[in-house]
Design an enzyme around this catalytic site. Structure first.
Site, mmCIF file in Angstrom:
data_model
loop_
_atom_site.group_PDB
_atom_site.id
_atom_site.type_symbol
_atom_site.label_atom_id
_atom_site.label_comp_id
_atom_site.label_asym_id
_atom_site.label_seq_id
_atom_site.Cartn_x
_atom_site.Cartn_y
_atom_site.Cartn_z
ATOM 1 N N LYS A 67 45.985 37.351 42.378
ATOM 2 C CA LYS A 67 45.259 36.091 42.407
ATOM 3 C C LYS A 67 46.219 35.515 42.637
ATOM 4 C CE LYS A 67 43.540 34.229 37.904
ATOM 5 N NZ LYS A 67 43.535 34.105 36.914
ATOM 6 N N HIS A 132 42.530 43.613 30.932
ATOM 7 C CA HIS A 132 43.153 42.184 30.494
ATOM 8 C C HIS A 132 44.213 42.568 28.892
ATOM 9 C CE1 HIS A 132 44.761 39.192 32.913
ATOM 10 N NE2 HIS A 132 44.634 38.355 31.419
#
Length: 186
Positions: A67, A132
């Site tokens: 990311k 997550h």
């Protein structure tokens, strides 16, 4: 619909997730993915991108986060015996978490892990368990143990304490519990 990802706040919740993961089609892989996730704080995409050789040759391997593009050191010292056990029969070029399709030539997809975790979350009463949650669980438990927001911020590669504080999601109940015996001047 916005899905509210939450950390696993108790050992019972962690054990409940492990119960379901040990009953999947690929229990060893799925259980190790979860355990590595809650012990490193890596995003699911970074976990799935790991090669066996990265873990085999160092207790503190360095990766580049997908990311952010930032370098990150994994600190595997405490869990390294379990890592060695999981990868012992795998080749360095193998994916740590191979796809259930493609005969392991690709890593498992984040979408497939998301779907698995969503099914588990439904079995747990929709507690907010998502991919997550592994990262958030690591953060919450690390903070509870150390109370060091600056180290946690560095471990997460966050640019501010506020972002890190949102991740760990301290509840009003937990704040109240921390103040239960707190008093000054009495």
């Amino acid at each position: 619909m916005v899905y509210n990802s939450q950390p696993l706040r108790s050992e019972d919740q962690i054990n409940d997730v492990l119960f379901y993961l040990r009953r999947t089609r690929y229990p060893e892989r799925d259980t190790f993915l979860f355990l590595l996730g809650i012990n490193t704080g890596l995003r699911c995409s970074d976990l799935l991108n790991l090669k066996v050789g990265t873990l085999r040759h160092s207790k503190r391997p360095e990766i580049v986060e997908i990311k952010t593009g930032k370098k990150k050191t994994l600190f595997l010292d405490a869990i390294y015996p379990k890592v060695e056990q999981y990868i012992k029969d795998k080749a360095d070029e193998d994916w740590v978490f191979p796809s259930s399709q493609n005969h392991g030539s690709k890593p498992e997809s984040v979408n497939n892990v998301y779907k698995l975790f969503k099914r588990i979350d439904a079995n747990l009463g929709n507690i907010g368990f998502t991919t997550h949650s592994m990262r958030r669980t690591f953060g919450l438990w690390y903070y509870r143990k150390t109370h060091d927001i600056l180290y946690l911020m560095r471990l997460f590669n966050h640019s501010s304490e506020e972002i890190t504080k949102r991740y760990i999601g301290i509840t009003d109940e937990e704040l109240g519990d921390s103040l239960r015996e707190f008093k000054i001047g009495f």
